[in-house]
Design an enzyme around this catalytic site. Structure first.
Site, mmCIF file in Angstrom:
data_model
loop_
_atom_site.group_PDB
_atom_site.id
_atom_site.type_symbol
_atom_site.label_atom_id
_atom_site.label_comp_id
_atom_site.label_asym_id
_atom_site.label_seq_id
_atom_site.Cartn_x
_atom_site.Cartn_y
_atom_site.Cartn_z
ATOM 1 C CE LYS A 91 -3.802 2.387 2.297
ATOM 2 N NZ LYS A 91 -3.177 3.710 2.314
ATOM 3 C CG ASN B 76 -1.438 5.333 -2.032
ATOM 4 O OD1 ASN B 76 -2.022 5.273 -3.112
ATOM 5 N ND2 ASN B 76 -2.034 5.045 -0.893
ATOM 6 C CG PHE C 266 -1.948 9.003 -10.860
ATOM 7 C CD1 PHE C 266 -2.439 9.695 -9.763
ATOM 8 C CD2 PHE C 266 -2.526 7.787 -11.186
ATOM 9 C CE1 PHE C 266 -3.472 9.177 -8.995
ATOM 10 C CE2 PHE C 266 -3.562 7.262 -10.432
ATOM 11 C CZ PHE C 266 -4.037 7.960 -9.335
ATOM 12 C CG LEU C 267 1.955 10.700 -16.401
ATOM 13 C CD1 LEU C 267 2.311 10.032 -17.726
ATOM 14 C CD2 LEU C 267 3.228 11.146 -15.677
ATOM 15 C CG HIS C 268 -3.742 14.673 -15.572
ATOM 16 N ND1 HIS C 268 -3.982 14.849 -16.917
ATOM 17 C CD2 HIS C 268 -4.222 13.446 -15.255
ATOM 18 C CE1 HIS C 268 -4.596 13.778 -17.393
ATOM 19 N NE2 HIS C 268 -4.753 12.912 -16.408
ATOM 20 N N GLY D 74 -0.077 20.137 -12.055
ATOM 21 C CA GLY D 74 -0.954 20.970 -11.248
ATOM 22 C C GLY D 74 -0.230 21.548 -10.051
ATOM 23 N N GLY E 191 -2.489 16.212 -2.724
ATOM 24 C CA GLY E 191 -2.968 16.347 -1.353
ATOM 25 C C GLY E 191 -3.860 15.168 -1.036
ATOM 26 C CB CYS F 245 -4.193 8.037 0.051
ATOM 27 S SG CYS F 245 -5.730 7.216 0.526
ATOM 28 C CE LYS G 112 -3.513 7.661 5.544
ATOM 29 N NZ LYS G 112 -3.012 6.352 5.038
#
Length: 239
Positions: free
Chosen positions: A12, A16, A57-59, A61, A65, A68, A71
């Site tokens: 996990k 992440n 997940f290639l944007h 910005g 935050g 997940c 942390k």
């Protein structure tokens, strides 16, 4: 897949952390694109065509935050350091992401001509992502206080998170819609890419703003279209 407990925990954390690395990588590529005149969205599409990398997940910005990624990256780095096996890539990602969220306020100030003292900024989006009221580690929690410290007055609207945001922010005028947030403001800043913000009537927005300045921290709008409409438009990693 069945594993023992320690392995499952690391799965996990590692998953992440890896996604956080992808986000941070494309954010840094966006900064480089701005320096060399490239377009980060095309870079994202290009490298995403490689199945070993993938498109998600290639944007670019304002930084990640939520509940997940912050942390789990911190948990992974602490576990690694406690066991004398530091994960330096993830350590760096955590530092770069925190710095990035704070640096977004500087982008807004730059778009305002270098000074926001006494100016009103209409902020659209407060939650860390659309379709949630989750404010945990949201970029807005770094951006808005930094703008206030620079002397700006903040009007803000989010479809879901204003109640939670009100517990975490002070001296913010929470509005009942996006047009209320930009009415009389010196500029508009998009922080969270809710679908309703994608369909704004920009003729109306332009009339409501004191100055036609828009800072798009999620690359929702098209630069050519915004310039054609007469906006002073700034986004992330695009010419």
């Amino acid at each position: 897949l069945f594993t023992e407990r320690r392995t499952s925990e690391l799965i996990k954390y590692a998953a992440n952390a890896f996604l956080a690395v992808k986000i941070t990588f494309i954010n840094e590529m966006a900064d480089l694109c701005e320096k060399v005149g490239a377009n980060v969205q095309d870079v994202s599409k290009g490298i995403g065509l490689d199945n070993r990398i993938g498109r998600k997940f290639l944007h670019a910005g304002p930084g990640y935050g939520g509940s997940c990624f912050p942390k789990d990256t911190l948990a992974l780095t602490k576990t690694a350091n406690d066991h004398g096996s530091p994960v330096r890539i993830v350590d760096t990602v955590v530092q770069v992401n925190e710095a990035r969220k704070k640096a977004m306020a500087d982008r807004v100030i730059q778009a305002a001509g270098g000074d926001v003292k006494g100016k009103t900024i209409g902020v659209l989006g407060l939650a860390f992502k659309p379709n949630t009221d989750d404010m945990r580690d949201a970029p807005s929690l770094d951006i808005i206080p930094a703008l206030q410290a620079a002397g700006a007055r903040i009007k803000a609207y989010d479809p879901e998170s204003m109640h939670e945001a009100g517990k975490l922010m002070s001296d913010v005028e929470f509005c009942d819609g996006p047009y209320h947030a930009v009415d009389g403001a010196d500029m508009m800043v998009l922080i969270t890419e809710w679908d309703q913000f994608r369909a704004l009537d920009f003729d109306r927005v332009k009339k409501l703003l004191k100055s036609p300045t828009v800072v798009d921290l999620r690359n929702v709008y098209q630069p050519a279209d915004m310039k054609r409409r007469g906006f002073n438009y700034a986004s992330i990693g695009r010419p």
